[in-house]
Design a protein around this motif. Structure first.
Motif, PDB file in Angstrom:
ATOM      1  N   LYS A 218      27.936 -39.404  45.918  1.00 52.43           N
ATOM      2  CA  LYS A 218      27.412 -40.636  45.322  1.00 52.43           C
ATOM      3  C   LYS A 218      26.979 -40.422  43.883  1.00 52.43           C
ATOM      4  N   ALA A 219      26.391 -39.256  43.609  1.00 54.37           N
ATOM      5  CA  ALA A 219      25.935 -38.972  42.247  1.00 54.37           C
ATOM      6  C   ALA A 219      27.106 -38.867  41.280  1.00 54.37           C
ATOM      7  N   LEU A 220      28.162 -38.171  41.677  1.00 53.67           N
ATOM      8  CA  LEU A 220      29.319 -38.047  40.791  1.00 53.67           C
ATOM      9  C   LEU A 220      30.032 -39.392  40.658  1.00 53.67           C
ATOM     10  N   SER A 221      30.092 -40.159  41.724  1.00 50.55           N
ATOM     11  CA  SER A 221      30.677 -41.503  41.650  1.00 50.55           C
ATOM     12  C   SER A 221      29.944 -42.348  40.622  1.00 50.55           C
ATOM     13  N   ALA A 222      28.624 -42.329  40.679  1.00 52.82           N
ATOM     14  CA  ALA A 222      27.819 -43.131  39.760  1.00 52.82           C
ATOM     15  C   ALA A 222      27.985 -42.661  38.319  1.00 52.82           C
ATOM     16  N   ALA A 223      28.149 -41.349  38.120  1.00 50.99           N
ATOM     17  CA  ALA A 223      28.344 -40.824  36.771  1.00 50.99           C
ATOM     18  C   ALA A 223      29.704 -41.230  36.204  1.00 50.99           C
ATOM     19  N   LEU A 224      30.721 -41.302  37.052  1.00 54.18           N
ATOM     20  CA  LEU A 224      32.069 -41.639  36.608  1.00 54.18           C
ATOM     21  C   LEU A 224      32.241 -43.128  36.321  1.00 54.18           C
ATOM     22  N   LEU A 225      31.601 -43.961  37.093  1.00 56.23           N
ATOM     23  CA  LEU A 225      31.870 -45.400  37.070  1.00 56.23           C
ATOM     24  C   LEU A 225      31.767 -46.026  35.677  1.00 56.23           C
ATOM     25  N   PRO A 226      30.752 -45.725  34.872  1.00 59.24           N
ATOM     26  CA  PRO A 226      30.617 -46.426  33.590  1.00 59.24           C
ATOM     27  C   PRO A 226      31.683 -46.086  32.559  1.00 59.24           C
ATOM     28  N   HIS A 227      32.479 -45.066  32.807  1.00 59.98           N
ATOM     29  CA  HIS A 227      33.390 -44.566  31.778  1.00 59.98           C
ATOM     30  C   HIS A 227      34.834 -45.019  31.969  1.00 59.98           C
ATOM     31  N   GLN A 228      35.075 -45.954  32.864  1.00 57.77           N
ATOM     32  CA  GLN A 228      36.433 -46.486  33.022  1.00 57.77           C
ATOM     33  C   GLN A 228      36.830 -47.265  31.774  1.00 57.77           C
ATOM     34  N   SER A 229      38.058 -47.055  31.311  1.00 57.84           N
ATOM     35  CA  SER A 229      38.509 -47.744  30.103  1.00 57.84           C
ATOM     36  C   SER A 229      38.817 -49.214  30.400  1.00 57.84           C
ATOM     37  N   GLU A 230      39.034 -49.967  29.350  1.00 58.32           N
ATOM     38  CA  GLU A 230      39.368 -51.382  29.513  1.00 58.32           C
ATOM     39  C   GLU A 230      40.667 -51.557  30.283  1.00 58.32           C
ATOM     40  N   ARG A 231      41.543 -50.570  30.218  1.00 58.74           N
ATOM     41  CA  ARG A 231      42.832 -50.673  30.918  1.00 58.74           C
ATOM     42  C   ARG A 231      42.782 -50.059  32.319  1.00 58.74           C
ATOM     43  N   GLY A 232      41.599 -49.593  32.727  1.00 63.14           N
ATOM     44  CA  GLY A 232      41.424 -49.146  34.100  1.00 63.14           C
ATOM     45  C   GLY A 232      41.477 -47.661  34.333  1.00 63.14           C
ATOM     46  N   LEU A 233      41.665 -46.865  33.276  1.00 64.71           N
ATOM     47  CA  LEU A 233      41.809 -45.422  33.430  1.00 64.71           C
ATOM     48  C   LEU A 233      40.543 -44.697  32.961  1.00 64.71           C
ATOM     49  N   TRP A 234      40.452 -43.433  33.337  1.00 63.51           N
ATOM     50  CA  TRP A 234      39.447 -42.533  32.772  1.00 63.51           C
ATOM     51  C   TRP A 234      40.130 -41.641  31.742  1.00 63.51           C
ATOM     52  N   ARG A 235      39.357 -41.082  30.848  1.00 62.30           N
ATOM     53  CA  ARG A 235      39.912 -40.387  29.692  1.00 62.30           C
ATOM     54  C   ARG A 235      39.978 -38.872  29.897  1.00 62.30           C
ATOM     55  N   GLN A 236      40.746 -38.232  29.054  1.00 61.44           N
ATOM     56  CA  GLN A 236      40.843 -36.772  29.063  1.00 61.44           C
ATOM     57  C   GLN A 236      39.455 -36.152  28.899  1.00 61.44           C
ATOM     58  N   GLU A 237      38.715 -36.572  27.884  1.00 62.87           N
ATOM     59  CA  GLU A 237      37.294 -36.242  27.739  1.00 62.87           C
ATOM     60  C   GLU A 237      36.543 -37.506  28.130  1.00 62.87           C
ATOM     61  N   ILE A 238      36.007 -37.527  29.332  1.00 61.39           N
ATOM     62  CA  ILE A 238      35.590 -38.775  29.969  1.00 61.39           C
ATOM     63  C   ILE A 238      34.665 -39.634  29.101  1.00 61.39           C
ATOM     64  N   PRO A 239      33.604 -39.097  28.504  1.00 56.28           N
ATOM     65  CA  PRO A 239      32.684 -39.981  27.787  1.00 56.28           C
ATOM     66  C   PRO A 239      33.046 -40.240  26.319  1.00 56.28           C
ATOM     67  N   PHE A 240      34.180 -39.737  25.868  1.00 52.33           N
ATOM     68  CA  PHE A 240      34.555 -39.845  24.456  1.00 52.33           C
ATOM     69  C   PHE A 240      35.563 -40.980  24.289  1.00 52.33           C
ATOM     70  N   ASP A 241      35.137 -42.088  23.683  1.00 51.23           N
ATOM     71  CA  ASP A 241      35.964 -43.288  23.606  1.00 51.23           C
ATOM     72  C   ASP A 241      37.253 -43.091  22.821  1.00 51.23           C
ATOM     73  N   HIS A 242      37.304 -42.076  21.956  1.00 49.28           N
ATOM     74  CA  HIS A 242      38.502 -41.848  21.149  1.00 49.28           C
ATOM     75  C   HIS A 242      39.479 -40.874  21.816  1.00 49.28           C
ATOM     76  N   SER A 243      39.156 -40.417  22.984  1.00 51.88           N
ATOM     77  CA  SER A 243      40.069 -39.554  23.738  1.00 51.88           C
ATOM     78  C   SER A 243      41.138 -40.393  24.416  1.00 51.88           C
ATOM     79  N   TYR A 244      42.297 -39.783  24.663  1.00 53.78           N
ATOM     80  CA  TYR A 244      43.363 -40.531  25.322  1.00 53.78           C
ATOM     81  C   TYR A 244      43.057 -40.767  26.803  1.00 53.78           C
ATOM     82  N   GLU A 245      43.584 -41.878  27.323  1.00 54.38           N
ATOM     83  CA  GLU A 245      43.480 -42.164  28.747  1.00 54.38           C
ATOM     84  C   GLU A 245      44.383 -41.195  29.508  1.00 54.38           C
TER      85      GLU A 245
END
Length: 351
Positions: A218-245
């Motif tokens: 549950k803790a890792l799920s909650a940490a991951l959830l806010p970082h989904q991109s607008e197109r639905g993916l997570w990034r190579q460097e998850i919290p870095f908005d300029h990283s590729y999906e």
């Protein structure tokens, strides 16, 4: 298009591209078994058994970090658990026992077998170890295997979690003694999320490990959830908005969230929209019409040299995604199976 059909076609594309035998290929075979299981397709299940029967004697093996890969690793242990390959019992037991003797660092985390004195540890190991020992323990009634399955992932989660955001670093001692990588790598977080997912899905309800498994899941799920991109993916460097999906980490994350939704461990109102958005993103961005794949990071263990080794810059700039990168297939297949299990029976495919 039926997600189970898509999962099957992904495997077929992979097997026409290369011999399926590396650890990422074993995860694809695991996805194939789950596809056959959900489809109740005896022909496809027989194909899975036939593929696994080639291990170890009819495969030219590369060098492995984990000898259990030589017999088919995770999918071989899963097939034994499900009663599909009873003849694999002694193989699975032999390599479970071998795994219990693998080199460990001072905390007990399994470490790089070729340089044990360096105590190099990395989160990818959780995927290699925990599901195998979990299925072996359940199949063979060996509590020792279940204990070690839980212990390894719990120790790695505790070692690598960044308390500031709940995400995980990949490794320690690869940059130098006592140093962690600076990343929050997408597939690396997936490599821990998958074994936590299997623990919460398959541990007996009365297991002494269940409460911790559910708490960390549950803790890792909650940490991951806010970082989904607008197109639905997570990034190579998850919290870095300029990283590729990135597709392989996204597939592993969606697989875990799908299980969390089905088991009631994750709040439907919070996670179901993200799950559906993610499946749509994989379908439109990561799976081509010919079932080739896009946006998957190549092999990525503490990339870089000198002062840049293990930095966010190295993860983002030195390991660029490419078409049909082999790590992509298993995670995408698992996500599609979970999509079907969560009631997504069709996905749009352009002609």
């Amino acid at each position: 298009m039926n997600p189970l059909y898509m999962a099957q076609k992904l495997y077929e594309h992979l097997e026409h591209s290369e011999e399926v035998k590396h650890y990422h290929g074993l995860l694809a075979i695991f996805g194939l078994l789950q596809t056959a299981e959900e489809k109740q397709d005896e022909v496809l299940l027989e194909k899975g058994r036939r593929i696994l029967s080639r291990f170890p004697d009819r495969i030219e093996h590369p060098r492995y970090n984990f000898p259990s890969y030589a017999i088919g690793g995770i999918p071989k242990a899963y097939a034994l658990l499900k009663g599909w390959m009873p003849e694999a019992e002694e193989q699975v037991r032999e390599y479970a026992e071998e795994m219990l003797t693998a080199p460990r660092d001072r905390r007990g985390i399994m470490s790089y077998r070729y340089e044990p004195e360096t105590e190099k540890i990395w989160i990818d190991v959780a995927m290699a170890v925990t599901p195998y020992l979990l299925y072996a323990g359940l199949a063979l009634g060996e509590e020792r295997y279940l204990d070690e399955a839980a212990r390894q992932t719990f120790l790695m989660y505790e070692e690598f979690v960044d308390r500031s955001n709940g995400l995980l670093h990949q490794c320690k001692n690869f940059r130098g003694p006592g140093l962690y990588s600076e990343d929050h790598w997408g597939r690396g977080n997936g490599w821990c999320y998958l074994p936590l997912t299997e623990l919460v899905l398959r541990l007996p309800q009365q297991s002494k490990h269940r409460a911790t498994a559910e708490r960390y899941f549950k803790a890792l799920s909650a940490a991951l959830l806010p970082h989904q991109s607008e197109r639905g993916l997570w990034r190579q460097e998850i919290p870095f908005d300029h990283s590729y999906e990135e597709s392989s980490g996204t597939g592993l994350i969606l697989y875990g969230m799908g299980v969390g939704l089905r088991t009631g461990l994750l709040d439907r109102a919070a996670y179901e929209p993200a799950f559906r958005k993610g499946i749509d993103g994989l379908n439109t961005l990561c799976i081509n019409q010919d079932y080739s794949t896009e946006l998957s990071c190549p092999g990525c263990l503490c990339p870089g040299e000198g002062e840049e080794k293990g930095t966010v810059k190295a993860y983002v700039t030195l390991r660029l995604p490419r078409r049909d990168e082999p790590h992509s297939f298993g995670p995408l297949m698992l996500a599609l199976v979970e999509a079907y299990r969560n009631g997504i029976y069709g996905l749009p495919r352009d002609a």
